[in-house]
Scaffold this motif. Structure first.
Motif, PDB file in Angstrom:
ATOM      1  N   ARG A  76       0.825  -1.209   0.000  1.00 18.07           N
ATOM      2  CA  ARG A  76       0.000   0.000   0.000  1.00 18.07           C
ATOM      3  C   ARG A  76       0.857   1.255   0.000  1.00 18.07           C
ATOM      4  N   SER A  77       1.866   1.299   0.861  1.00 16.79           N
ATOM      5  CA  SER A  77       2.670   2.528   0.894  1.00 16.79           C
ATOM      6  C   SER A  77       4.113   2.288   1.297  1.00 16.79           C
ATOM      7  N   GLU A  78       4.966   3.208   0.894  1.00 19.17           N
ATOM      8  CA  GLU A  78       6.380   3.200   1.258  1.00 19.17           C
ATOM      9  C   GLU A  78       6.708   4.558   1.856  1.00 19.17           C
ATOM     10  N   LEU A  79       7.766   4.594   2.656  1.00 19.60           N
ATOM     11  CA  LEU A  79       8.200   5.859   3.252  1.00 19.60           C
ATOM     12  C   LEU A  79       9.120   6.572   2.264  1.00 19.60           C
ATOM     13  N   ASN A  80       8.738   7.773   1.871  1.00 23.91           N
ATOM     14  CA  ASN A  80       9.496   8.529   0.878  1.00 23.91           C
ATOM     15  C   ASN A  80       9.409  10.012   1.197  1.00 23.91           C
ATOM     16  N   ASP A  81      10.562  10.674   1.304  1.00 21.58           N
ATOM     17  CA  ASP A  81      10.593  12.113   1.592  1.00 21.58           C
ATOM     18  C   ASP A  81       9.755  12.459   2.826  1.00 21.58           C
ATOM     19  N   GLY A  82       9.840  11.592   3.836  1.00 21.91           N
ATOM     20  CA  GLY A  82       9.175  11.896   5.100  1.00 21.91           C
ATOM     21  C   GLY A  82       7.688  11.579   5.149  1.00 21.91           C
ATOM     22  N   GLN A  83       7.175  10.970   4.085  1.00 22.29           N
ATOM     23  CA  GLN A  83       5.739  10.657   4.056  1.00 22.29           C
ATOM     24  C   GLN A  83       5.491   9.232   3.576  1.00 22.29           C
ATOM     25  N   LEU A  84       4.368   8.653   4.005  1.00 25.75           N
ATOM     26  CA  LEU A  84       3.932   7.396   3.399  1.00 25.75           C
ATOM     27  C   LEU A  84       3.227   7.738   2.089  1.00 25.75           C
ATOM     28  N   VAL A  85       3.747   7.205   0.999  1.00 28.14           N
ATOM     29  CA  VAL A  85       3.192   7.487  -0.335  1.00 28.14           C
ATOM     30  C   VAL A  85       2.859   6.149  -1.004  1.00 28.14           C
ATOM     31  N   PRO A  86       1.976   6.147  -2.015  1.00 30.24           N
ATOM     32  CA  PRO A  86       1.677   4.888  -2.715  1.00 30.24           C
ATOM     33  C   PRO A  86       2.946   4.259  -3.278  1.00 30.24           C
TER      34      PRO A  86
END
Ligand code: Q9C
Ligand code: ZN
Length: 343
Positions: A15-25
């Motif tokens: 569902r999501s990965e941690l990227n640039d400080g946020q959980l994104v799709p």
């Protein structure tokens, strides 16, 4: 060229990965393999066949048994602790100076113990999808052993960031390394792995670091600026009997075909000089200018040139799918490499 692919890749849909400080799709999603398959069918490349099951033994030739056991049960243990509505992501890792002597009992502890990033969710179907991908790579290796000049293992999830006992970078089982080891075990005296994914193939490097019988060459964005950050530098050349059997060709952000072609020529020269019997090609198309997480500038037509250059190495070649996140153009770019190879 035969294409080996399993629909079970779909079972890995984080569902999501941690990227640039946020959980994104997740960038690494089922549509990636679907678009490559669709392009293969549209241009009549193929045939496409299902992988045959190879079981645990060839995975254990490359990966730690404890790590494989962890991957098999991680989801069920995560669900007991946190429920099934959230994918499993690690939160804690060891830093230099912290002890790594004991494997934690806690699932959260073990997620950190066996990983190096928070971009690689473990889901209900991760183990089945990852083993189907490894089986695709192994079936491709079988085809080379049977005398085919080439094969394409359309693997998903990808593999080249996965090491002997760690996952990360969207990778769990190192499909290319598993195939390369299978070729060795099947009688090839020397095998080369060439990794053209935008990111350094740190898992493959680690697996073959002290091996003189498997050459690893990787062309990638300079890790001083780019994931995976901590390895992939030009001065990493292997150790022990593997000294000299590891070559990292680093390129700056913004590299286009001119700069890329030079590195590819150097890679080809190294592989020829090594005297390999077979080539495993870690094929990431995230070197494309339109890739959303990468910063090279290859055009779709450059992938035809890439395929032709790989063909010029003159070895039986197993292509193994790695990264590439510009989903709309991924099918064209990947099939261009394969078409360029065959022309
Ligand atoms: N801001 C492969 O291509 N993190 N893996 C990217 C972007 C991880 C890529 C973060 C990239 C992993 C197989
Ligand atoms: Zn990549």
């Amino acid at each position: 060229m035969i294409v080996i692919h399993s629909e079970e890749h779909r079972l890995q849909a984080g569902r999501s990965e941690l990227n640039d400080g946020q959980l994104v799709p997740c960038y690494e999603k089922p549509a990636r393999a679907d678009i490559v398959r669709a392009r293969i069918e549209a241009v009549g490349f193929g045939p496409i066949v299902e992988p045959t099951r190879h079981g645990l033994a060839p995975l254990e030739r490359v990966h730690d048994a404890g790590y494989l056991g962890f991957l098999q049960t991680a989801w069920d243990e995560w669900v007991k602790e946190h429920g099934a509505d959230i994918d499993a992501l690690p939160l804690n890792w060891v830093a230099p100076g912290m002890s790594r002597r004991r494997v934690p009992r806690s699932i959260d502890g073990r997620l950190g113990f066996y990983s190096f990033d928070a971009g690689t969710p473990i889901t209900a179907g991760t183990w089945r999808a990852a083993t189907a991908a490894a089986d695709s790579a192994l079936t491709g290796a079988d085809r080379l052993r049977g005398g085919d000049r080439s094969a394409f293992s359309l693997c998903r999830p990808p593999g080249h960031h996965a090491g002997h006992a760690f996952y990360g970078g969207y990778c769990f089982l190192n499909n290319a390394a598993i195939a390369a080891q299978s070729l060795r075990d099947g009688g090839a005296a020397r095998v080369a792995v060439l990794d053209v994914d935008y990111h350094h193939g740190n898992g493959t490097q680690e697996i073959f670091w002290e091996r003189g019988d498997v050459l690893f060459v990787s062309i990638h964005a300079d890790p001083i600026d780019e994931f995976p950050y901590f390895c992939g530098h030009a001065d990493e050349t292997g150790a022990g009997v593997g000294e000299g059997a590891n070559l990292n060709l680093t390129l700056p952000w913004g590299t286009d075909w001119t700069g890329y072609a030079e590195a590819l020529a150097a890679a080809a020269a190294k592989i020829r000089e090594f005297g390999a019997d077979a080539l495993v090609l870690s094929l990431g198309a995230d070197t494309y200018g339109g890739d959303p997480i990468s910063r090279f500038r290859l055009l779709s037509e450059d992938f035809l040139r890439m395929g032709a250059a790989i063909s010029g190495i003159g070895l039986p070649t197993l292509f193994v799918m790695e990264g590439g996140y510009a989903v709309d153009d991924l099918g064209v770019n990947v099939v261009n490499v394969l078409t360029g190879f065959e022309q």
